[in-house]
Design an enzyme around this catalytic site. Sequence first.
Site: not given
Ligand SMILES: Cc1cc2nc3c(=O)[nH]c(=O)nc-3n(C[C@H](O)[C@H](O)[C@H](O)COP(=O)(O)OP(=O)(O)OC[C@H]3O[C@@H](n4cnc5c(N)ncnc54)[C@H](O)[C@@H]3O)c2cc1C
Length: 336
Positions: A143, A146-147
Site C-alpha cells: 500500500c 499507507c507506507d
Molecule cells: C501490510 C498492510 C499495511 C497497511 N497499512 C495501512 C495503513 O497504514 N493505513 C491504512 O489506512 N490502511 C492500511 N492498510 C489497509 C487496511 O489494513 C485495510 O484497508 C483495512 O484493514 C480494511 O479493513 P476491513 O475491516 O475491511 O478488513 P480487514 O482488516 O481485512 O479485516 C477482515 C476481517 O475479516 C475476518 N474474516 C475473514 N473471513 C472470515 C470468516 N470466514 N469468519 C470470520 N472472520 C473472517 C478476518 O479475520 C479479519 O478480521 C494496510 C494493509 C496492509 C495489508
Amino acid sequence: MIVTEQTPDQVHDVVIIGSGPAGYTAAVYMARANLNPIILTGSVTAGGELMNTTEVENFPGFPEGIMGPDLMMNMEQQARRFGADIRHEDATELLLDQPIKQITTGAGDVLHSRAVVLATGSAYRELGVPGEKALSGHGVSWCATCDGFFFREQNIAVVGGGDSAMEEALFLTKFASKVTVLHRRGELRASQIMADRAKANEKIEFIWNTEVAEVQGEGKVSRLLLRDTTTGEPSSLDVTGVFVAIGHDPRTELFKDQITLTEEGTAWVEGRTSRTSLPGVFAAGDVLDPTYRQAITAAGSGCVAALDVEHWLADTLNSEAAKVPTPPTNTAPVPS
Ligand SMILES: Cc1cc2nc3c(=O)[nH]c(=O)nc-3n(C[C@H](O)[C@H](O)[C@H](O)COP(=O)(O)OP(=O)(O)OC[C@H]3O[C@@H](n4cnc5c(N)ncnc54)[C@H](O)[C@@H]3O)c2cc1C
C-alpha cells in the site's frame, strides 16, 4: 425482540463477520445502540490486515502514529466496553436468503440472526517468494498510500504491470529518489494513459520480463533477487523497499453464490448504503471497496452498516409487530 413461532429459540439481532476496522466499528455503533452484536473475529486472523503491519500514521486521532496491532486491540476493547459479544471464531457456512439467517461457526455452533454484516475484507496478492512475509512491514508493502511516506529519498521497487502498479509507482515518486517497476512481461497491462504517465516520469525506470525470486535483508529490505522470465538468468537489485501491486482478492468465498458481486468481485451494495442484494445482509469495508481500501474508509463503512442495520431492524420489527393479531375487544354487553 419479537420471536415468532417459526423461528428458533434464540434469534440474535445481528452477527458481524470480520474484525478489521469495518467489523469493530460496526460493533461499537451497534453495541451502543443496544443491538447486542455478536462479532466473529476469525480464528487466526482476528484484527484483520492491520495486524500485519507496523506503524499506522494516517489513522486520525493518533498524532504520533500507532502500531497496527495496538490500533486493532484498542478497537476490540472499545467494542467490548459497550457489550459486543466477541468470539474468536470463523464463520464456516452461511444461509442468508431467509428472514432468519443461519451462521455456522468453526466450533460447529449455529447462530440465528435477523441481520448479518459481512466485513471480511480483501486480501492483497502476495509474490509467494522467500523473505516476503518475514520482511512485511519492514520494507515489503502492499500500500503506497499507507507506507510511501517512510521511503523519502530512497531507492525502491514496485512489482506489477497493471493500472494499480502504475498508480503506486507514480505516487511513490513523491517520496522516493528512484522507483523501479519490475514486470513479468515485455509490455504493461495498464491502460495507455497510465502507462504513458509512468513512462514519462523521470524517477521511474522499468525492468521488463523480470520476476522477484527472493526478498533479502537483515531486519529490513536491502536487496531483491530477480529472475529473467524468458531466459531464467538471475540478477539482483539493491532497494530499501518493495511495493507489491499485483492485485487483491475480496474475501467473498463464503457468500459469493448468495449475494450479487460487482465486476471487480467485491460485494455489490445499493448506492451509498451497505445494503447487499439480500434483505438483512449488509457489507462493510474492503470487501465492497475496489478503490480506496484504507483503514479509515473501512471504519466509515462499518459505521454506515451499523446505522443501516439499526434502521432495517426497526422497520422489520415494526412490520412484524403490525402482523401480530390484536385480541378482539369484547364490546358485547355483559349479560346480567
Ligand atoms: C501490510 C498492510 C499495511 C497497511 N497499512 C495501512 C495503513 O497504514 N493505513 C491504512 O489506512 N490502511 C492500511 N492498510 C489497509 C487496511 O489494513 C485495510 O484497508 C483495512 O484493514 C480494511 O479493513 P476491513 O475491516 O475491511 O478488513 P480487514 O482488516 O481485512 O479485516 C477482515 C476481517 O475479516 C475476518 N474474516 C475473514 N473471513 C472470515 C470468516 N470466514 N469468519 C470470520 N472472520 C473472517 C478476518 O479475520 C479479519 O478480521 C494496510 C494493509 C496492509 C495489508
